[in-house]
Design a protein around this motif. Structure first.
Motif, PDB file in Angstrom:
ATOM      1  N   LEU A 170      -4.593   1.890 -10.513  1.00 17.52           N
ATOM      2  CA  LEU A 170      -3.232   2.011 -11.040  1.00 17.52           C
ATOM      3  C   LEU A 170      -2.236   1.202 -10.203  1.00 17.52           C
ATOM      4  O   LEU A 170      -1.327   0.568 -10.746  1.00 17.52           O
ATOM      5  CB  LEU A 170      -2.820   3.480 -11.092  1.00 17.52           C
ATOM      6  N   GLN A 171      -2.406   1.225  -8.902  1.00 16.99           N
ATOM      7  CA  GLN A 171      -1.513   0.440  -8.043  1.00 16.99           C
ATOM      8  C   GLN A 171      -1.663  -1.054  -8.313  1.00 16.99           C
ATOM      9  O   GLN A 171      -0.669  -1.790  -8.368  1.00 16.99           O
ATOM     10  CB  GLN A 171      -1.803   0.735  -6.569  1.00 16.99           C
ATOM     11  N   LEU A 172      -2.883  -1.518  -8.485  1.00 20.84           N
ATOM     12  CA  LEU A 172      -3.103  -2.934  -8.793  1.00 20.84           C
ATOM     13  C   LEU A 172      -2.546  -3.285 -10.177  1.00 20.84           C
ATOM     14  O   LEU A 172      -2.015  -4.387 -10.387  1.00 20.84           O
ATOM     15  CB  LEU A 172      -4.598  -3.256  -8.718  1.00 20.84           C
ATOM     16  N   GLY A 173      -2.666  -2.343 -11.119  1.00 19.49           N
ATOM     17  CA  GLY A 173      -2.092  -2.567 -12.437  1.00 19.49           C
ATOM     18  C   GLY A 173      -0.574  -2.663 -12.383  1.00 19.49           C
ATOM     19  O   GLY A 173       0.036  -3.527 -13.027  1.00 19.49           O
ATOM     20  N   LEU A 174       0.057  -1.783 -11.589  1.00 18.65           N
ATOM     21  CA  LEU A 174       1.510  -1.825 -11.445  1.00 18.65           C
ATOM     22  C   LEU A 174       1.961  -3.094 -10.731  1.00 18.65           C
ATOM     23  O   LEU A 174       2.990  -3.680 -11.084  1.00 18.65           O
ATOM     24  CB  LEU A 174       1.982  -0.592 -10.662  1.00 18.65           C
TER      25      LEU A 174
END
Length: 552
Positions: A399-403
């Motif tokens: 999720l952090q990489l997606g954000l």
């Protein structure tokens, strides 16, 4: 048979030596060591090994009476301010057992203390152990001092970075003038190629010898005898120090593996450092997002999308930022590798694919969509996870990489990337057809406040794809680094024309900078460092870290 895994496992092997000392201890760590730990497992690594707490290496920190053990992990010599901070912390606490771990080898400590003879023991460390007992108030208490090179950040399976040497920068012409100013006229160096390590300032000598000691530790741990190649004056000095390292000679006689190490001065490839030619998602993320505080190799990822909070002016200070370093999740590591190695479009598609796949596994109500990936689409996928705390916790890395991807795609400065790339291609083409002043003159129309005269009066910017002062400096650096590629012309005429043109450029760029409502970190660093710095620490546009590339 030597493999790249042997090198990428080295940082974790070094941290295991630290972990063996932290059980029931409060750990004090400086920023540079914390950054290396950040890419090797983070604070969780220490806590899982039994550490009671992790604190900043600061004179304002201390421990309670029921915390008798401390471990200090520092990236500096055990001298000066470092000793003062350790003494302050111990004096305010009730320790009975202290361990001090430094990334600087004992051989460098000997040099820093003007001891030139080789010794089998570690007298500097032994003397400091006695000092630790004295500060704890009882000479029968336990103190240990050791060297562990926890300096590498394993960013990927193929790439190790050394954030601790971020400020180590190749020598430039002004440095030669500074070196020669302190030497007799008959012994002055004709060029940077002639400079040897002993003629450098002591602080720089210690830094170079420390780097050589770290590299030697890598080759010792992997049983490697290296063959060194150097491109540039500073690289030649570092390669020479590695070759002459006291422990290197014996290692090269017995090591079963072979490897080639290539040292390259960053100034040998300024176009690579300041250019916008890299079609890579991670490169763009690192360029547009704000650095993680205290770090040079990671950025802040806004995590507000994962909460139900509303964005306010203070939201950035009330929510801990995310980051790119994901070491706990196999899926996140896989996605990070894809983002790092694939082209921009492929990386963005992989981010969407993994978000969709992860949401499907968690049975979240995701709606599939094809075509171009948009930041709004990625954010909508991420927001599905905030309704399920368990899912959010399990997939926080992805999720952090997606954000990070979504925030980069919608960042207002991203259009400037494409604009700069277009300008660089035009300049490169013009260099092959014209003399240097003619090419340099093409930058003059760009030297204006963004948005034209109206916005210049108000200090505002009306077009995101127009070049700001940061981009203008990068374009100038790019062009000057390729100046030798321009068509030759009459030298006297060119010098006169060039001098006049440069005065115009300086005036125009100065006006652009003075009309900025707020200076960027790069401009702040350049304007301050131009007055106070003797040896340049960071090139404009460069992230300033030294990459270790090993060809096996």
């Amino acid at each position: 048979m030597l493999t790249t895994d042997d090198f990428t496992h080295f940082p974790l092997q070094m941290w295991e030596k630290v972990l063996s000392k932290v059980k029931k201890a409060v750990v004090f760590m400086d920023d540079k060591c914390a950054e290396a730990l950040h890419w090797s497992g983070g604070a969780a690594l220490l806590l899982e090994a039994g550490a009671r707490n992790l604190k900043e290496f600061s004179s304002f920190e201390a421990c309670a009476a029921n915390e008798p053990k401390a471990v200090f992990v520092v990236s500096t010599l055990l001298k000066g301010r470092t000793i003062d901070i350790i003494k302050d912390i111990i004096s305010l606490s009730h320790f009975q057992y202290c361990v001090v771990i430094t990334t600087v080898a004992h051989s460098v400590h000997l040099l820093a203390n003007n001891v030139t003879t080789e010794m089998e023991s570690n007298p500097v460390f032994e003397q400091f152990e006695e000092k630790l007992c004295e500060w704890m108030g009882n000479m029968n208490y336990t103190a240990e001092v050791m060297h562990v090179p926890v300096v590498f950040a394993p960013v990927s399976q193929q790439l190790l970075l050394t954030p601790m040497f971020a400020h180590l920068f190749p020598l430039l012409s002004p440095d030669l003038e500074s070196i020669n100013a302190k030497r007799p006229e008959k012994k002055r160096f004709g060029s940077l190629v002639d400079v040897d390590v002993h003629s450098l300032p002591v602080e720089l000598q210690l830094e170079i010898k420390s780097l050589a000691a770290v590299l030697n530790s890598v080759f010792e741990a992997t049983g490697t005898r290296e063959e060194s190649f150097a491109v540039g004056p500073m690289s030649r000095i570092i390669a020479g120090e590695l070759a002459n390292h006291p422990q290197a000679k014996n290692r090269r006689k017995t090591a079963p593996n072979k490897a080639s190490i290539i040292f390259v001065d960053r100034t040998m490839d300024l176009t690579g450092a300041v250019g916008h030619h890299g079609d890579n998602l991670v490169e763009k993320i690192l360029t547009v997002l704000e650095p993680l505080p205290g770090h040079v190799t990671d950025v802040q990822v806004d995590m507000l999308e994962l909460t139900s909070l509303q964005r306010t002016p203070d939201s950035q200070t009330t929510l801990a930022p995310g980051c790119l370093a994901q070491t706990q999740s196999t899926a996140a590591q896989s996605l990070w590798e894809a983002m790092l190695t694939n082209k921009h479009k492929e990386g963005v598609m992989e981010v969407r694919r993994q978000l969709v796949e992860t949401a499907s596994k968690e049975k979240l109500p995701i709606k599939m969509s094809m075509g171009r990936v948009t930041p709004e689409q990625l954010c909508s996928y991420v927001q599905l996870f905030r309704s399920s705390w368990g899912s959010l916790e399990n997939h926080c890395g992805v999720l952090q990489l997606g954000l990070a991807t979504a925030q980069t795609l919608r960042h207002p400065s991203l259009p400037r990337w494409d604009a700069c790339l277009a300008f660089e291609r035009l300049l490169l083409q013009a260099l092959g057809d014209s003399d240097f002043p003619a090419v340099l003159r093409q930058l003059l129309p760009l030297m204006k406040p963004c948005g034209g005269e109206d916005s210049a009066a108000s200090g505002s910017r009306s077009r995101d794809d127009e070049c700001g002062p940061d981009e203008l400096i990068l374009l100038l650096t790019y062009l000057y680094s390729l100046a030798d590629e321009a068509q030759p012309t009459d030298q006297d005429t060119e010098e006169e024309e060039l001098e006049k043109l440069e005065r115009e450029l300086i005036g125009a760029l100065t006006l652009v900078i003075t009309l900025e409502p707020q200076l960027s970190p790069l401009l702040q660093k350049l304007t301050v460092s131009s007055l106070t710095r003797t040896f340049p620490e960071q090139n404009a546009g460069s992230r300033g870290y030294l990459a270790l590339n090993v060809r096996c």
